[in-house]
Design an enzyme around this catalytic site. Structure first.
Site, PDB file in Angstrom:
ATOM      1  N   ARG A 113       0.810  -1.230   0.000  1.00 29.22           N
ATOM      2  CA  ARG A 113       0.000   0.000   0.000  1.00 29.22           C
ATOM      3  C   ARG A 113       0.838   1.273   0.000  1.00 29.22           C
ATOM      4  O   ARG A 113       0.368   2.330   0.369  1.00 29.22           O
ATOM      5  CB  ARG A 113      -0.968   0.010   1.190  1.00 29.22           C
ATOM      6  N   LYS A 135       1.673  11.690 -10.728  1.00 26.04           N
ATOM      7  CA  LYS A 135       0.837  10.820 -11.552  1.00 26.04           C
ATOM      8  C   LYS A 135       1.671   9.624 -12.018  1.00 26.04           C
ATOM      9  O   LYS A 135       2.696   9.792 -12.668  1.00 26.04           O
ATOM     10  CB  LYS A 135       0.288  11.578 -12.759  1.00 26.04           C
ATOM     11  N   GLU A 177       7.185  19.353 -24.615  1.00 27.34           N
ATOM     12  CA  GLU A 177       6.407  19.532 -23.387  1.00 27.34           C
ATOM     13  C   GLU A 177       6.664  20.904 -22.766  1.00 27.34           C
ATOM     14  O   GLU A 177       5.754  21.518 -22.192  1.00 27.34           O
ATOM     15  CB  GLU A 177       6.734  18.422 -22.384  1.00 27.34           C
ATOM     16  N   LYS A 214       4.787  23.821 -13.854  1.00 30.42           N
ATOM     17  CA  LYS A 214       4.119  22.596 -13.420  1.00 30.42           C
ATOM     18  C   LYS A 214       3.975  22.562 -11.903  1.00 30.42           C
ATOM     19  O   LYS A 214       2.935  22.124 -11.382  1.00 30.42           O
ATOM     20  CB  LYS A 214       4.861  21.360 -13.923  1.00 30.42           C
ATOM     21  N   GLU A 224      -5.809  16.569 -10.355  1.00 31.97           N
ATOM     22  CA  GLU A 224      -6.348  16.854 -11.680  1.00 31.97           C
ATOM     23  C   GLU A 224      -7.878  16.962 -11.684  1.00 31.97           C
ATOM     24  O   GLU A 224      -8.558  16.419 -12.544  1.00 31.97           O
ATOM     25  CB  GLU A 224      -5.892  15.781 -12.684  1.00 31.97           C
ATOM     26  N   ARG A 228      -5.274  21.476 -13.094  1.00 31.96           N
ATOM     27  CA  ARG A 228      -4.191  20.634 -13.602  1.00 31.96           C
ATOM     28  C   ARG A 228      -4.451  20.127 -15.011  1.00 31.96           C
ATOM     29  O   ARG A 228      -3.533  19.729 -15.720  1.00 31.96           O
ATOM     30  CB  ARG A 228      -3.964  19.462 -12.639  1.00 31.96           C
ATOM     31  N   ASN A 232      -2.737  19.122 -19.953  1.00 27.78           N
ATOM     32  CA  ASN A 232      -3.128  18.218 -21.029  1.00 27.78           C
ATOM     33  C   ASN A 232      -3.210  18.912 -22.386  1.00 27.78           C
ATOM     34  O   ASN A 232      -3.667  18.301 -23.359  1.00 27.78           O
ATOM     35  CB  ASN A 232      -4.483  17.574 -20.709  1.00 27.78           C
ATOM     36  N   HIS A 235      -2.666  16.932 -25.515  1.00 27.26           N
ATOM     37  CA  HIS A 235      -2.682  15.517 -25.185  1.00 27.26           C
ATOM     38  C   HIS A 235      -3.930  14.782 -25.663  1.00 27.26           C
ATOM     39  O   HIS A 235      -3.874  13.570 -25.885  1.00 27.26           O
ATOM     40  CB  HIS A 235      -2.513  15.324 -23.679  1.00 27.26           C
ATOM     41  N   HIS A 239      -2.428  11.894 -27.517  1.00 22.84           N
ATOM     42  CA  HIS A 239      -2.496  10.509 -27.043  1.00 22.84           C
ATOM     43  C   HIS A 239      -3.110   9.596 -28.103  1.00 22.84           C
ATOM     44  O   HIS A 239      -2.692   8.441 -28.257  1.00 22.84           O
ATOM     45  CB  HIS A 239      -3.316  10.429 -25.754  1.00 22.84           C
ATOM     46  N   HIS A 251       6.320  10.286 -27.482  1.00 21.58           N
ATOM     47  CA  HIS A 251       5.215  10.998 -26.840  1.00 21.58           C
ATOM     48  C   HIS A 251       5.263  12.494 -27.139  1.00 21.58           C
ATOM     49  O   HIS A 251       4.256  13.103 -27.506  1.00 21.58           O
ATOM     50  CB  HIS A 251       5.269  10.760 -25.327  1.00 21.58           C
TER      51      HIS A 251
END
Length: 335
Positions: A113, A135, A177, A214, A224, A228, A232, A235, A239, A251
């Site tokens: 955990r 993330k 990015e 960021k 998010e 946030r 994206n 993206h 994506h 990417h």
């Protein structure tokens, strides 16, 4: 430079320092066991330097590439920790790009955990973007990052010197990015990148500028839920392109093209010019129907449509919720 990042559970530091790998032990745990996770595209000396600085470390080297970010490799890392009798006092340390950081971080989040996670990003893309913010995820059934968690690192150590061994294409993918973040949030940084020396004398300043953008965003929206989502930009379409290209494009290259449909014509002209100046792609040949189908499965989709980031002016942004037909029209205009 030390840049603290606050989150709901406390805080962690981003260390931006040339030569940090040479004394990496100063920034890593002094006790316990560690699993150093890397890939075969990263110089072996980097992971070895990290392992040698730890009291008890094992190195796992995975295959380079997005295909590694899957549930089988996730399970393999968990199995390694179990076989090595890891406990909650032990740590996972990623030495690599975004794939390794996402995968190793997700494994750290799940084992018992959650055990300590340290990230040492070795690509420009991971240094300016994916290593910050907590993330972590893997891909499944052709959909990127569909299984994952929010899990904060204990520390992120960024040494720009490691980029000297990175091929230019990878550096450009990372620069994409930084362009993304500057376009939405920092007109001055965007202008600095426009001047054309972002991978030369201005590199450290570009990394720091992107980190600050960021950091400020993720501190205000850790999971998010609202702001946030600005990260994206590019993206939603990017994506889908990445899935359609099935590894042929990096990417950052997909994000570069993915930005173009989601901005005003005058902004598109500036971004296109910057991408072209650095040798990043400005167009793509893809089946539009296939892209549309992939966008429908995007994790940002909801019953009301897909929330996208739209840039009307460099340095600012707005959120727009679009249905798939509207997104297709945007792609027709910008791809």
């Amino acid at each position: 430079m030390k840049l603290p990042v606050k989150h709901s559970g406390g805080s962690y530091d981003i260390i931006l320092e040339r030569g940090a790998l040479g004394h990496i032990g100063d920034y890593l745990p002094k006790t316990g066991k560690a699993l150093v996770v890397t890939d075969d595209g990263v110089p072996t000396a980097y992971a070895r330097a990290v392992a040698d600085a730890l009291p008890q470390a094992s190195i796992v080297t995975l295959k380079q590439g997005e295909a590694t970010k899957n549930l089988d490799c996730f399970r393999f890392l968990l199995s390694q920790m179990l076989a090595l009798d890891f406990h909650r006092t032990d740590a996972v340390i990623a030495v690599g790009g975004g794939v390794i950081g996402d995968l190793a971080g997700f494994a750290a989040s799940a084992y018992m955990r959650g055990i300590a996670f340290y990230n040492i990003p070795t690509t420009l893309l991971s240094q300016v973007d994916s290593s910050i913010g907590g993330k972590v995820a893997v891909d499944m059934d052709g959909v990127k990052n569909v299984v994952g968690a929010f899990y904060q690192p204990k520390r992120v150590i960024i040494d720009p010197d490691v980029l000297s061994t990175l091929e230019r294409r990878q550096c450009l993918a990372g620069l994409s990015e930084a362009i993304k973040m500057a376009a939405t949030s920092d007109a001055v940084l965007f202008e600095r990148i426009e001047k054309g020396d972002a991978l030369g004398a201005d590199l450290d300043a570009v990394i720091e500028g992107a980190l600050r953008i960021k950091r400020d965003v993720v501190e205000r929206d850790t999971e998010e839920k609202n702001l946030r989502k600005v990260l994206n930009f590019g993206h939603t379409v990017g994506h889908a392109i990445e899935s359609e290209k099935n590894g042929a494009w990096l990417h950052g290259e997909c994000v570069a093209v993915g930005m173009l449909p989601m901005c005003a014509p005058k902004v598109r002209a500036r971004i296109t010019a910057v991408l072209a100046a650095y040798g990043l792609p400005t167009e793509v040949s893809c089946d539009r129907w296939a892209l549309s189908a992939l966008i429908k499965h995007d994790k940002k989709a909801s019953g009301n449509g897909v929330t996208v980031v739209y840039v009307e002016e460099i340095g600012s942004f707005e959120f727009r919720t679009l249905d798939i037909e509207e997104i297709e029209k945007y792609m027709e205009a910008g791809l």
